[in-house]
Design an enzyme around this catalytic site. Structure first.
Site, PDB file in Angstrom:
ATOM      1  N   HIS A 229       0.846  -1.202   0.000  1.00 25.37           N
ATOM      2  CA  HIS A 229       0.000   0.000   0.000  1.00 25.37           C
ATOM      3  C   HIS A 229       0.879   1.248   0.000  1.00 25.37           C
ATOM      4  CE1 HIS A 229      -2.791   3.026   1.612  1.00 25.37           C
ATOM      5  NE2 HIS A 229      -3.769   2.217   1.249  1.00 25.37           N
ATOM      6  N   CYS A 267      -3.781   2.632  -4.421  1.00 23.26           N
ATOM      7  CA  CYS A 267      -4.729   3.425  -3.628  1.00 23.26           C
ATOM      8  C   CYS A 267      -4.801   4.818  -4.225  1.00 23.26           C
ATOM      9  CB  CYS A 267      -4.280   3.474  -2.165  1.00 23.26           C
ATOM     10  SG  CYS A 267      -5.370   4.506  -1.158  1.00 23.26           S
ATOM     11  N   HIS A 294      -7.727   0.343  -4.191  1.00 22.42           N
ATOM     12  CA  HIS A 294      -8.506   1.145  -3.245  1.00 22.42           C
ATOM     13  C   HIS A 294      -8.971   2.367  -4.024  1.00 22.42           C
ATOM     14  CE1 HIS A 294      -6.366  -0.186   0.746  1.00 22.42           C
ATOM     15  NE2 HIS A 294      -7.103  -1.141   0.218  1.00 22.42           N
ATOM     16  N   ASP A 340     -12.604   2.975  -1.162  1.00 18.80           N
ATOM     17  CA  ASP A 340     -11.819   3.299   0.018  1.00 18.80           C
ATOM     18  C   ASP A 340     -12.504   4.469   0.711  1.00 18.80           C
ATOM     19  OD1 ASP A 340      -9.704   2.951   1.744  1.00 18.80           O
ATOM     20  OD2 ASP A 340      -8.407   4.354   0.691  1.00 18.80           O
ATOM     21  N   HIS A 341     -12.573   4.384   1.977  1.00 24.47           N
ATOM     22  CA  HIS A 341     -13.159   5.447   2.817  1.00 24.47           C
ATOM     23  C   HIS A 341     -14.531   5.891   2.289  1.00 24.47           C
ATOM     24  CE1 HIS A 341      -8.917   6.667   4.416  1.00 24.47           C
ATOM     25  NE2 HIS A 341      -9.150   5.368   4.470  1.00 24.47           N
ATOM     26  N   TYR A 359     -14.446   4.921   7.631  1.00 15.67           N
ATOM     27  CA  TYR A 359     -15.223   3.718   7.283  1.00 15.67           C
ATOM     28  C   TYR A 359     -16.678   3.793   7.742  1.00 15.67           C
ATOM     29  CZ  TYR A 359     -10.808   2.073   5.634  1.00 15.67           C
ATOM     30  OH  TYR A 359      -9.635   1.967   4.928  1.00 15.67           O
TER      31      TYR A 359
HETATM   32  C1  DNO Z   1      -6.556   3.448   5.593  1.00 15.55           C
HETATM   33  C2  DNO Z   1      -6.065   2.253   4.911  1.00 15.55           C
HETATM   34  C3  DNO Z   1      -4.710   1.818   5.456  1.00 15.55           C
HETATM   35  C4  DNO Z   1      -4.322   0.492   4.859  1.00 15.55           C
HETATM   36  C5  DNO Z   1      -2.992  -0.023   5.328  1.00 15.55           C
HETATM   37  C6  DNO Z   1      -2.560  -1.203   4.493  1.00 15.55           C
HETATM   38  O1  DNO Z   1      -7.722   3.676   5.590  1.00 15.55           O
HETATM   39  O2  DNO Z   1      -6.055   2.374   3.541  1.00 15.55           O
HETATM   40  O3  DNO Z   1      -4.816   1.717   6.836  1.00 15.55           O
HETATM   41  O4  DNO Z   1      -5.253  -0.461   5.213  1.00 15.55           O
HETATM   42  O5  DNO Z   1      -2.024   0.958   5.255  1.00 15.55           O
HETATM   43  O6  DNO Z   1      -1.560  -1.899   5.122  1.00 15.55           O
END
Ligand code: DNO
Length: 379
Positions: A229, A267, A294, A340-341, A359
């Site tokens: 990531h 991401c 992501h 993501d988020h 989240y």
């Molecule tokens: C945040 C996430 C990170 C991710 C880690 C992967 O929301 O994208 O915490 O899970 O960095 O190891």
């Protein structure tokens, strides 16, 4: 969708109702560095499947700090990591997300930033971050890492906060590791930072290489794809080295090993917080090395601040990224992805304590629906 396990305030049933077919999850209760027992992985998988979902990606098997700093019982930690990979593979999970960010997993300075329509987002402000570094943490040498005008504004802003506000601000920066609350203090962070004394980018990259040299043969043998990531935010913080922030750095990391198990978690939210990251170009260049996606967008502001935006809004053009990815990919394998988020909107606004930062239920549902709509309509 990401799920934080049985303690997640958003239950699996709601993720399914939102339109998810699979989850990214982890055994958050197992301390970093310990081996995951296969029975624990199986139980978690059965829980996910009982809700009508699949567990397609482990996010994350965290990398212990000692592996990043190169100190401690490295052989034991590497073997534990390998053993966790074997356990997840034996239960049929083929993708593992991890990161190599020193000390902090991700950083924001405001967890409840109000957007004009009343939604709440998360924001990073360089002035507030400098206030943390200079006035809360009082890190030696911090003054060299922030320009004079930022230092001045940081001092003025810090002066406006009363003690409880300062404590809340500090906690929101140092204690946001995914799925766990460690109750870290500033002194804990100082101790963790001290372990990186003398470790620059090339050293950290060498430590990543040592990790991969040991882990990739195991991953290949059991058929697991690793996905590193990016740094969030994608620039140096607290004087720490960062090696997963730019296109050149992603290329260097991929060059470390020519293995089908070695790839990236692309991401768009993290990478998009740097104006010089051209995401459609990067997704095209690395298309066949992306093992997880992501998807989210970020709004960049002129002063270097950024905040998380709705998935179809913000500076990142997610549709352009997806179209570029589709055009460039040659691999037939399916790649796990998740929204993501998500912003905090509607009924979620009334449950501030019940939301894991980033989240929310409804904001992510909206993001998922928007992304599924784009995918369905794509040629
Ligand atoms: C945040 C996430 C990170 C991710 C880690 C992967 O929301 O994208 O915490 O899970 O960095 O190891």
């Amino acid at each position: 969708m990401r799920w934080f396990g049985p303690a997640d305030p958003v239950p699996l049933a709601h993720l399914r109702q939102a339109g998810a077919s699979a989850v990214f999850t982890s055994l958050h209760d197992i301390p970093y560095g310990e081996a995951w027992p296969r029975t624990a992985v199986r139980e978690r998988r059965e829980l996910v499947e009982a809700a009508g979902l699949r567990w397609t990606a482990v996010e994350s098997i965290p990398v212990h700090e000692d592996l990043k700093t190169g100190r401690g019982d490295l052989a034991g930690l590497l073997e534990n990591y390998a053993s966790s990979l074997r356990a997840v593979a034996a239960e049929g999970i083929r993708t593992v997300v991890y990161n190599f960010m020193p000390v902090l997993d991700w950083v924001r300075t405001d967890m409840a930033f109000m957007l004009p329509d009343g939604s709440r987002s998360m924001r990073f402000d360089p002035v507030h971050f400098a206030a943390f570094d200079l006035h809360a943490l009082q890190r030696p040498g911090a003054e060299y890492d922030h320009p004079p005008e930022i230092r001045e504004q940081a001092a003025a802003w810090w002066g406006t906060l009363d003690e409880p506000a300062r404590q809340r601000f500090i906690a929101s920066i140092i204690d946001v590791f995914p799925g766990v609350k460690w109750g870290l203090t500033l002194d804990d962070i100082r101790t963790m930072l001290a372990r990186y004394e003398g470790i620059g980018e090339s050293q950290l990259l060498a430590h990543l290489e040592r990790f991969l040299d040991y882990i990739l043969p195991v991953a290949e043998e059991v058929g697991v794809k690793l996905a590193i990531h990016p740094d969030d935010p994608p620039f140096p913080v607290l004087g720490l080295p960062r090696i997963v922030s730019t296109e050149a750095q992603l290329a260097s990391i991929l060059d470390l090993a020519d293995s089908p198990s070695h790839g990236l978690c692309f991401c768009t939210g993290s990478l998009g917080a740097r104006p010089d990251n051209d995401l459609p170009a990067m997704v095209a260049r690395f298309a066949d090395r992306l093992h997880a996606l992501h998807l989210r967008s970020t709004t960049l502001e002129a002063d270097g601040s950024f905040h998380e935006a709705g998935h179809l809004d913000g500076t990142t053009d997610l549709l352009a990224v997806l179209l570029s990815y589709q055009k460039s990919r040659t691999s037939p394998d399916s790649v796990p992805w998740r929204p993501d988020h998500g912003l905090v909107i509607m009924d979620d606004l009334d449950k501030p304590e019940g939301i894991t930062p980033g989240y929310s239920a409804i904001g992510r549902l909206k993001g998922l629906a928007e992304i599924r709509g784009m995918l369905r309509a794509m040629p």
